[in-house]
Design a protein around this motif. Structure first.
Motif, PDB file in Angstrom:
ATOM      1  N   ALA A  66       0.846  -1.202   0.000  1.00 27.15           N
ATOM      2  CA  ALA A  66       0.000   0.000   0.000  1.00 27.15           C
ATOM      3  C   ALA A  66       0.876   1.244   0.000  1.00 27.15           C
ATOM      4  O   ALA A  66       1.917   1.278   0.644  1.00 27.15           O
ATOM      5  CB  ALA A  66      -0.903   0.000   1.223  1.00 27.15           C
ATOM      6  N   PRO A  67       0.471   2.281  -0.736  1.00 27.54           N
ATOM      7  CA  PRO A  67       1.266   3.500  -0.754  1.00 27.54           C
ATOM      8  C   PRO A  67       1.250   4.182   0.611  1.00 27.54           C
ATOM      9  O   PRO A  67       0.249   4.159   1.312  1.00 27.54           O
ATOM     10  CB  PRO A  67       0.578   4.362  -1.809  1.00 27.54           C
ATOM     11  CG  PRO A  67      -0.807   3.839  -1.892  1.00 27.54           C
ATOM     12  CD  PRO A  67      -0.741   2.401  -1.531  1.00 27.54           C
ATOM     13  N   HIS A  68       2.380   4.757   0.980  1.00 28.05           N
ATOM     14  CA  HIS A  68       2.502   5.398   2.285  1.00 28.05           C
ATOM     15  C   HIS A  68       2.574   6.909   2.199  1.00 28.05           C
ATOM     16  O   HIS A  68       2.262   7.593   3.141  1.00 28.05           O
ATOM     17  CB  HIS A  68       3.735   4.877   3.025  1.00 28.05           C
ATOM     18  CG  HIS A  68       3.627   3.446   3.401  1.00 28.05           C
ATOM     19  ND1 HIS A  68       2.846   3.009   4.441  1.00 28.05           N
ATOM     20  CD2 HIS A  68       4.187   2.343   2.860  1.00 28.05           C
ATOM     21  CE1 HIS A  68       2.939   1.688   4.532  1.00 28.05           C
ATOM     22  NE2 HIS A  68       3.735   1.266   3.593  1.00 28.05           N
ATOM     23  N   ARG A  69       3.018   7.427   1.061  1.00 31.27           N
ATOM     24  CA  ARG A  69       3.140   8.881   0.965  1.00 31.27           C
ATOM     25  C   ARG A  69       3.061   9.353  -0.480  1.00 31.27           C
ATOM     26  O   ARG A  69       3.420   8.645  -1.408  1.00 31.27           O
ATOM     27  CB  ARG A  69       4.408   9.376   1.626  1.00 31.27           C
ATOM     28  CG  ARG A  69       5.657   9.001   0.903  1.00 31.27           C
ATOM     29  CD  ARG A  69       6.891   9.421   1.681  1.00 31.27           C
ATOM     30  NE  ARG A  69       8.030   9.359   0.790  1.00 31.27           N
ATOM     31  CZ  ARG A  69       8.982  10.241   0.740  1.00 31.27           C
ATOM     32  NH1 ARG A  69       8.971  11.256   1.554  1.00 31.27           N
ATOM     33  NH2 ARG A  69       9.969  10.124  -0.098  1.00 31.27           N
TER      34      ARG A  69
ATOM     35  N   GLU B  17      -6.264  13.954  -1.225  1.00 32.82           N
ATOM     36  CA  GLU B  17      -6.517  13.236   0.029  1.00 32.82           C
ATOM     37  C   GLU B  17      -5.960  11.819  -0.003  1.00 32.82           C
ATOM     38  O   GLU B  17      -5.877  11.197  -1.059  1.00 32.82           O
ATOM     39  CB  GLU B  17      -8.023  13.147   0.286  1.00 32.82           C
ATOM     40  CG  GLU B  17      -8.687  14.475   0.485  1.00 32.82           C
ATOM     41  CD  GLU B  17     -10.174  14.339   0.658  1.00 32.82           C
ATOM     42  OE1 GLU B  17     -10.670  14.729   1.726  1.00 32.82           O
ATOM     43  OE2 GLU B  17     -10.841  13.839  -0.277  1.00 32.82           O
ATOM     44  N   TYR B  18      -5.622  11.357   1.186  1.00 35.40           N
ATOM     45  CA  TYR B  18      -5.253   9.963   1.400  1.00 35.40           C
ATOM     46  C   TYR B  18      -6.409   9.318   2.153  1.00 35.40           C
ATOM     47  O   TYR B  18      -6.727   9.716   3.268  1.00 35.40           O
ATOM     48  CB  TYR B  18      -3.967   9.860   2.230  1.00 35.40           C
ATOM     49  CG  TYR B  18      -3.578   8.425   2.536  1.00 35.40           C
ATOM     50  CD1 TYR B  18      -2.974   7.645   1.564  1.00 35.40           C
ATOM     51  CD2 TYR B  18      -3.809   7.868   3.785  1.00 35.40           C
ATOM     52  CE1 TYR B  18      -2.602   6.337   1.830  1.00 35.40           C
ATOM     53  CE2 TYR B  18      -3.438   6.560   4.053  1.00 35.40           C
ATOM     54  CZ  TYR B  18      -2.836   5.801   3.073  1.00 35.40           C
ATOM     55  OH  TYR B  18      -2.480   4.504   3.329  1.00 35.40           O
ATOM     56  N   ARG B  19      -7.075   8.372   1.512  1.00 32.55           N
ATOM     57  CA  ARG B  19      -8.143   7.614   2.183  1.00 32.55           C
ATOM     58  C   ARG B  19      -8.328   6.300   1.445  1.00 32.55           C
ATOM     59  O   ARG B  19      -8.049   6.194   0.255  1.00 32.55           O
ATOM     60  CB  ARG B  19      -9.426   8.412   2.267  1.00 32.55           C
ATOM     61  CG  ARG B  19     -10.145   8.564   0.986  1.00 32.55           C
ATOM     62  CD  ARG B  19     -11.385   9.381   1.138  1.00 32.55           C
ATOM     63  NE  ARG B  19     -11.528   9.978  -0.167  1.00 32.55           N
ATOM     64  CZ  ARG B  19     -12.541  10.612  -0.600  1.00 32.55           C
ATOM     65  NH1 ARG B  19     -13.543  10.832   0.184  1.00 32.55           N
ATOM     66  NH2 ARG B  19     -12.602  11.081  -1.804  1.00 32.55           N
ATOM     67  N   ASN B  20      -8.780   5.319   2.192  1.00 36.51           N
ATOM     68  CA  ASN B  20      -8.981   3.969   1.642  1.00 36.51           C
ATOM     69  C   ASN B  20      -7.718   3.450   0.964  1.00 36.51           C
ATOM     70  O   ASN B  20      -7.777   2.840  -0.098  1.00 36.51           O
ATOM     71  CB  ASN B  20     -10.154   3.945   0.660  1.00 36.51           C
ATOM     72  CG  ASN B  20     -11.451   4.341   1.306  1.00 36.51           C
ATOM     73  OD1 ASN B  20     -11.671   4.104   2.495  1.00 36.51           O
ATOM     74  ND2 ASN B  20     -12.322   4.970   0.550  1.00 36.51           N
ATOM     75  N   VAL B  21      -6.578   3.723   1.573  1.00 42.19           N
ATOM     76  CA  VAL B  21      -5.264   3.269   1.116  1.00 42.19           C
ATOM     77  C   VAL B  21      -4.957   3.753  -0.303  1.00 42.19           C
ATOM     78  O   VAL B  21      -4.310   3.090  -1.091  1.00 42.19           O
ATOM     79  CB  VAL B  21      -5.136   1.728   1.199  1.00 42.19           C
ATOM     80  CG1 VAL B  21      -3.688   1.292   1.118  1.00 42.19           C
ATOM     81  CG2 VAL B  21      -5.754   1.186   2.473  1.00 42.19           C
TER      82      VAL B  21
ATOM     83  N   GLU C  62      -0.776   9.294   5.750  1.00 38.03           N
ATOM     84  CA  GLU C  62      -1.864   8.902   6.652  1.00 38.03           C
ATOM     85  C   GLU C  62      -1.975   9.877   7.828  1.00 38.03           C
ATOM     86  O   GLU C  62      -3.068  10.190   8.283  1.00 38.03           O
ATOM     87  CB  GLU C  62      -1.617   7.482   7.157  1.00 38.03           C
ATOM     88  CG  GLU C  62      -2.783   6.910   7.934  1.00 38.03           C
ATOM     89  CD  GLU C  62      -2.594   5.449   8.270  1.00 38.03           C
ATOM     90  OE1 GLU C  62      -3.569   4.845   8.750  1.00 38.03           O
ATOM     91  OE2 GLU C  62      -1.484   4.901   8.075  1.00 38.03           O
ATOM     92  N   LYS C  63      -0.847  10.410   8.285  1.00 38.35           N
ATOM     93  CA  LYS C  63      -0.857  11.371   9.392  1.00 38.35           C
ATOM     94  C   LYS C  63      -1.280  12.767   8.952  1.00 38.35           C
ATOM     95  O   LYS C  63      -1.774  13.554   9.744  1.00 38.35           O
ATOM     96  CB  LYS C  63       0.517  11.429  10.053  1.00 38.35           C
ATOM     97  CG  LYS C  63       0.842  10.174  10.816  1.00 38.35           C
ATOM     98  CD  LYS C  63       2.169  10.272  11.510  1.00 38.35           C
ATOM     99  CE  LYS C  63       2.453   8.975  12.243  1.00 38.35           C
ATOM    100  NZ  LYS C  63       3.735   9.001  12.915  1.00 38.35           N
ATOM    101  N   HIS C  64      -1.032  13.117   7.698  1.00 40.89           N
ATOM    102  CA  HIS C  64      -1.431  14.406   7.111  1.00 40.89           C
ATOM    103  C   HIS C  64      -2.213  14.090   5.832  1.00 40.89           C
ATOM    104  O   HIS C  64      -1.684  14.215   4.727  1.00 40.89           O
ATOM    105  CB  HIS C  64      -0.198  15.263   6.795  1.00 40.89           C
ATOM    106  CG  HIS C  64       0.631  15.552   8.005  1.00 40.89           C
ATOM    107  ND1 HIS C  64       0.261  16.472   8.950  1.00 40.89           N
ATOM    108  CD2 HIS C  64       1.792  15.006   8.433  1.00 40.89           C
ATOM    109  CE1 HIS C  64       1.166  16.494   9.911  1.00 40.89           C
ATOM    110  NE2 HIS C  64       2.102  15.613   9.629  1.00 40.89           N
TER     111      HIS C  64
END
Length: 126
Positions: free
Chosen positions: A18-21, A65-69, A35-37
């Motif tokens: 899964a992508p992290h950033r 946005e980052y959501r649902n991986v 995920e933190k921002h």
């Protein structure tokens, strides 16, 4: 009769990689969505995370946005947003959402094939 519930069939496992950033760069600036921002706005409004002073850019042009991986770009503008992937394929997004994968460029309000866009480079990484 088998009464066991197979959880895997209902909730598929998260992708193994899964992508992290998501890193966005423009000029000498760089910002990350993680995920933190998980949220960032783009527009000509001074409160945007990425401020682009151009008549073709809406006050609140887009949200990343980052959501649902996943990382997604949602255009909220009148002039649209152009996303070009690393293969050179450009997609116009207008009042819609586009999932960002790999790497490429984003142009807010100006088609990069016909004008001088304010390009923001993006890269999704694990």
């Amino acid at each position: 009769m088998n009464s066991h519930l197979h959880v895997e069939a209902i909730w598929p496992a998260s992708p193994a990689c899964a992508p992290h950033r998501l890193v966005l760069t423009w000029g000498a600036h760089e910002v990350e969505v993680t995920e933190k921002h998980p949220s960032l706005t783009v527009g000509r409004g001074e409160l945007s995370g990425i401020v682009i002073q151009s008549g073709m850019v809406s006050r609140l042009h887009a949200r990343i946005e980052y959501r649902n991986v996943r990382f997604s770009l949602t255009d909220q503008s009148s002039n649209g947003t152009y996303v070009a992937d690393s293969a050179g394929t450009t997609r116009m997004v207008r009042n819609d959402t586009h999932v960002l994968t790999g790497a490429g460029t984003i142009s807010f309000g100006i088609n990069p094939e016909t004008g001088r866009p304010h390009l923001v480079r993006y890269a999704v990484s694990p």
